[in-house]
Every structure is written in structure tokens, then in C-alpha cells.
Design an enzyme around this catalytic site. Structure first.
Site, PDB file in Angstrom:
ATOM      1  N   LYS A 151       0.824  -1.217   0.000  1.00  0.00           N
ATOM      2  CA  LYS A 151       0.000   0.000   0.000  1.00  0.00           C
ATOM      3  C   LYS A 151       0.863   1.276   0.000  1.00  0.00           C
ATOM      4  O   LYS A 151       2.075   1.221   0.269  1.00  0.00           O
ATOM      5  CB  LYS A 151      -0.921  -0.033   1.222  1.00  0.00           C
ATOM      6  CG  LYS A 151      -1.923  -1.200   1.187  1.00  0.00           C
ATOM      7  CD  LYS A 151      -2.907  -1.087   2.340  1.00  0.00           C
ATOM      8  CE  LYS A 151      -3.883  -2.238   2.328  1.00  0.00           C
ATOM      9  NZ  LYS A 151      -4.911  -2.092   3.376  1.00  0.00           N
ATOM     10  N   ASN A 207      -2.018   0.149   6.945  1.00  0.00           N
ATOM     11  CA  ASN A 207      -1.461  -1.101   7.473  1.00  0.00           C
ATOM     12  C   ASN A 207      -0.452  -1.773   6.541  1.00  0.00           C
ATOM     13  O   ASN A 207      -0.109  -2.936   6.742  1.00  0.00           O
ATOM     14  CB  ASN A 207      -2.593  -2.066   7.849  1.00  0.00           C
ATOM     15  CG  ASN A 207      -3.484  -2.410   6.672  1.00  0.00           C
ATOM     16  OD1 ASN A 207      -3.215  -2.000   5.561  1.00  0.00           O
ATOM     17  ND2 ASN A 207      -4.534  -3.168   6.922  1.00  0.00           N
ATOM     18  N   PHE A 227     -15.227   3.508   8.276  1.00  0.00           N
ATOM     19  CA  PHE A 227     -13.837   3.773   7.903  1.00  0.00           C
ATOM     20  C   PHE A 227     -13.631   3.876   6.399  1.00  0.00           C
ATOM     21  O   PHE A 227     -12.504   4.098   5.940  1.00  0.00           O
ATOM     22  CB  PHE A 227     -12.905   2.699   8.483  1.00  0.00           C
ATOM     23  CG  PHE A 227     -13.160   1.292   7.981  1.00  0.00           C
ATOM     24  CD1 PHE A 227     -12.666   0.856   6.764  1.00  0.00           C
ATOM     25  CD2 PHE A 227     -13.897   0.399   8.748  1.00  0.00           C
ATOM     26  CE1 PHE A 227     -12.891  -0.428   6.315  1.00  0.00           C
ATOM     27  CE2 PHE A 227     -14.128  -0.894   8.308  1.00  0.00           C
ATOM     28  CZ  PHE A 227     -13.621  -1.303   7.083  1.00  0.00           C
ATOM     29  N   HIS A 285      -2.021  -5.702   1.863  1.00  0.00           N
ATOM     30  CA  HIS A 285      -3.323  -6.373   1.773  1.00  0.00           C
ATOM     31  C   HIS A 285      -3.104  -7.712   1.098  1.00  0.00           C
ATOM     32  O   HIS A 285      -2.279  -7.825   0.201  1.00  0.00           O
ATOM     33  CB  HIS A 285      -4.287  -5.545   0.909  1.00  0.00           C
ATOM     34  CG  HIS A 285      -5.482  -6.318   0.440  1.00  0.00           C
ATOM     35  ND1 HIS A 285      -6.652  -6.400   1.163  1.00  0.00           N
ATOM     36  CD2 HIS A 285      -5.679  -7.093  -0.667  1.00  0.00           C
ATOM     37  CE1 HIS A 285      -7.516  -7.155   0.507  1.00  0.00           C
ATOM     38  NE2 HIS A 285      -6.950  -7.594  -0.606  1.00  0.00           N
ATOM     39  N   ARG A 318       3.016  -6.281   8.798  1.00  0.00           N
ATOM     40  CA  ARG A 318       2.309  -5.130   9.380  1.00  0.00           C
ATOM     41  C   ARG A 318       2.940  -4.666  10.686  1.00  0.00           C
ATOM     42  O   ARG A 318       2.895  -3.476  11.017  1.00  0.00           O
ATOM     43  CB  ARG A 318       0.830  -5.475   9.582  1.00  0.00           C
ATOM     44  CG  ARG A 318       0.073  -5.465   8.268  1.00  0.00           C
ATOM     45  CD  ARG A 318      -1.348  -5.934   8.432  1.00  0.00           C
ATOM     46  NE  ARG A 318      -2.100  -5.782   7.202  1.00  0.00           N
ATOM     47  CZ  ARG A 318      -3.259  -6.375   6.955  1.00  0.00           C
ATOM     48  NH1 ARG A 318      -3.793  -7.186   7.861  1.00  0.00           N
ATOM     49  NH2 ARG A 318      -3.881  -6.178   5.818  1.00  0.00           N
ATOM     50  N   GLU A 339     -10.436 -10.201  -6.936  1.00  0.00           N
ATOM     51  CA  GLU A 339      -9.429  -9.133  -6.834  1.00  0.00           C
ATOM     52  C   GLU A 339      -8.384  -9.229  -7.956  1.00  0.00           C
ATOM     53  O   GLU A 339      -7.930  -8.209  -8.475  1.00  0.00           O
ATOM     54  CB  GLU A 339      -8.743  -9.208  -5.462  1.00  0.00           C
ATOM     55  CG  GLU A 339      -9.695  -8.848  -4.319  1.00  0.00           C
ATOM     56  CD  GLU A 339      -9.071  -9.031  -2.937  1.00  0.00           C
ATOM     57  OE1 GLU A 339      -7.894  -9.441  -2.841  1.00  0.00           O
ATOM     58  OE2 GLU A 339      -9.780  -8.754  -1.948  1.00  0.00           O
ATOM     59  N   TYR A 394     -12.719  -2.301  -3.048  1.00  0.00           N
ATOM     60  CA  TYR A 394     -13.164  -2.412  -1.650  1.00  0.00           C
ATOM     61  C   TYR A 394     -14.686  -2.309  -1.532  1.00  0.00           C
ATOM     62  O   TYR A 394     -15.199  -1.768  -0.537  1.00  0.00           O
ATOM     63  CB  TYR A 394     -12.493  -1.325  -0.809  1.00  0.00           C
ATOM     64  CG  TYR A 394     -11.050  -1.657  -0.426  1.00  0.00           C
ATOM     65  CD1 TYR A 394     -10.751  -2.789   0.330  1.00  0.00           C
ATOM     66  CD2 TYR A 394      -9.995  -0.833  -0.800  1.00  0.00           C
ATOM     67  CE1 TYR A 394      -9.436  -3.091   0.702  1.00  0.00           C
ATOM     68  CE2 TYR A 394      -8.673  -1.129  -0.431  1.00  0.00           C
ATOM     69  CZ  TYR A 394      -8.409  -2.257   0.317  1.00  0.00           C
ATOM     70  OH  TYR A 394      -7.111  -2.559   0.697  1.00  0.00           O
ATOM     71  N   ARG A 446      -1.756 -14.354   4.956  1.00  0.00           N
ATOM     72  CA  ARG A 446      -2.410 -13.614   6.035  1.00  0.00           C
ATOM     73  C   ARG A 446      -1.616 -13.734   7.335  1.00  0.00           C
ATOM     74  O   ARG A 446      -1.555 -12.798   8.133  1.00  0.00           O
ATOM     75  CB  ARG A 446      -3.877 -14.015   6.149  1.00  0.00           C
ATOM     76  CG  ARG A 446      -4.628 -13.523   4.892  1.00  0.00           C
ATOM     77  CD  ARG A 446      -6.075 -13.818   4.880  1.00  0.00           C
ATOM     78  NE  ARG A 446      -6.861 -12.936   5.746  1.00  0.00           N
ATOM     79  CZ  ARG A 446      -7.266 -11.701   5.409  1.00  0.00           C
ATOM     80  NH1 ARG A 446      -6.909 -11.163   4.259  1.00  0.00           N
ATOM     81  NH2 ARG A 446      -8.011 -11.000   6.237  1.00  0.00           N
TER      82      ARG A 446
HETATM   83  P1  CMP Z   1      -7.178  -4.629   3.997  1.00  0.00           P
HETATM   84  O1  CMP Z   1      -6.591  -5.953   4.309  1.00  0.00           O
HETATM   85  O2  CMP Z   1      -6.713  -3.958   2.744  1.00  0.00           O
HETATM   86  O3  CMP Z   1      -8.772  -4.774   3.930  1.00  0.00           O
HETATM   87  C1  CMP Z   1      -9.650  -3.715   4.202  1.00  0.00           C
HETATM   88  C2  CMP Z   1      -8.935  -2.515   4.734  1.00  0.00           C
HETATM   89  O4  CMP Z   1      -9.752  -1.590   5.404  1.00  0.00           O
HETATM   90  C3  CMP Z   1      -7.928  -2.964   5.788  1.00  0.00           C
HETATM   91  O5  CMP Z   1      -6.880  -3.648   5.197  1.00  0.00           O
HETATM   92  C4  CMP Z   1      -7.596  -1.632   6.441  1.00  0.00           C
HETATM   93  O6  CMP Z   1      -6.688  -0.876   5.658  1.00  0.00           O
HETATM   94  C5  CMP Z   1      -8.969  -0.992   6.401  1.00  0.00           C
HETATM   95  N1  CMP Z   1      -9.687  -1.201   7.646  1.00  0.00           N
HETATM   96  C6  CMP Z   1     -10.245  -2.307   8.109  1.00  0.00           C
HETATM   97  N2  CMP Z   1     -10.854  -2.116   9.285  1.00  0.00           N
HETATM   98  C7  CMP Z   1     -10.707  -0.830   9.546  1.00  0.00           C
HETATM   99  C8  CMP Z   1     -11.117  -0.007  10.598  1.00  0.00           C
HETATM  100  N3  CMP Z   1     -11.821  -0.490  11.637  1.00  0.00           N
HETATM  101  N4  CMP Z   1     -10.764   1.271  10.556  1.00  0.00           N
HETATM  102  C9  CMP Z   1     -10.058   1.750   9.514  1.00  0.00           C
HETATM  103  N5  CMP Z   1      -9.639   1.024   8.462  1.00  0.00           N
HETATM  104  C10 CMP Z   1      -9.953  -0.256   8.490  1.00  0.00           C
END
Ligand code: CMP
Length: 134
Positions: A10, A113, A58, A116, A103, A127, A50, A86
Site C-alpha cells: 500500500k 497497514n 472507515f 493487503h 504489518r 481481486e 473495496y 495472512r
Molecule cells: P485490507 O486488508 O486492505 O482490507 C480492508 C482494509 O480496510 C484494511 O486492510 C484496512 O486498511 C482498512 N480497515 C479495516 N478495518 C478498519 C477499521 N476499523 N478502521 C479503519 N480502516 C480499516
């Protein structure tokens, strides 16, 4: 079972110069890189990618972060790829990230984070099509 997964490095991790180390970690863990590209999410692509998170509190934060800089996408393959990736990524919640996970090393918070990966075979298929085409 040999699986494929979509993996994203990211914008925060790209901007901070961690692409090389993250790819080395993937290779050290036995992942083969089948495809790779650098691109920037725009509003439309982030809504498609997404889609399941549209409407969550969020979502706007996630969308503006994902559009804030370049992303590196990889199509990865190995035995049990979805689960292993994961584990290697670490948890979405900062306090649950195991030391040594990507992470824990390069994630700044919940949204920023670092990486992904697909959470199931069905999401991987979707995806991969969204990012690399059918
Ligand atoms: P990702 O694995 O890309 O999948 C969905 C993304 O949403 C996640 O990583 C975070 O970047 C974001 N995300 C998920 N939960 C939250 C949350 N509670 N608050 C903010 N961002 C979130």
C-alpha cells in the site's frame, strides 16, 4: 493445494521505501510472483476493489489513503497461499500483530497497514480480475 492470491503493497509502504524488503520476505516464504505492477488507485477503482466496505465508517479514510500514492500489486502463488500470506501480513489490529510480520514492521495503524492480501479463494479470483484483468 496450490493457491493464488492478490497482494498489495500500500501507499505508506511504497512511499517509505519498503517494497524491496517486502518482496524479499515473500520470496523467502516460498511465494512465486506471477504478475506485478505499480499503479495508483483512483476513486472508482478503490470503490470496486473495496466494494464490501462501502458504507462502513472507515470507508472514506480507507479510500483517501489508498488514493494518496502508488501501490504495488502482485499476483502470488504457493501451497496454501491465502492462509500463509495472512499469517505473514499480521493482524489488521495493531495490538494483535505478531513481531516480525509485515504489518508489525511497516504498518502504521489500522488503515495505513502496509499490505493487503485476499481473504478467500473467491475474493482472490475477484481481486485478481479487478487489478490484472481476467
Ligand atoms: P485490507 O486488508 O486492505 O482490507 C480492508 C482494509 O480496510 C484494511 O486492510 C484496512 O486498511 C482498512 N480497515 C479495516 N478495518 C478498519 C477499521 N476499523 N478502521 C479503519 N480502516 C480499516
Amino acid at each position: 493445494m496450490i493457491e493464488q492470491s492478490l497482494f498489495l503493497i500500500k501507499p505508506n509502504a511504497v512511499m517509505q521505501g519498503h517494497v524491496g524488503h517486502i518482496i524479499s520476505m515473500l520470496e523467502d516464504h516460498g511465494f512465486s510472483i506471477l504478475k506485478m505492477k505499480l499503479f495508483r488507485f483512483d476513486e472508482e477503482l478503490s470503490r470496486i476493489f473495496y466494494a464490501e466496505h462501502i458504507g462502513k465508517e472507515f470507508f472514506n479514510r480507507l479510500q483517501s489513503f489508498m488514493c494518496s500514492g502508488d501501490t504495488v500489486a502482485l499476483l502470488l502463488e504457493r501451497e496454501d497461499a491465502i492462509h500463509h500470506l495472512r499469517e505473514l501480513n499480521g493482524d489488521v489490529l495493531p495490538e494483535k500483530r505478531q513481531p516480525g510480520t509485515i504489518r508489525a514492521l511497516y504498518g502504521a495503524g489500522i488503515t495505513e497497514n502496509g499490505v493487503h492480501s485476499s481473504d478467500s479463494l473467491d475474493s482472490a479470483k475477484r481481486e485478481i480480475e479487478v487489478i490484472f484483468g481476467a
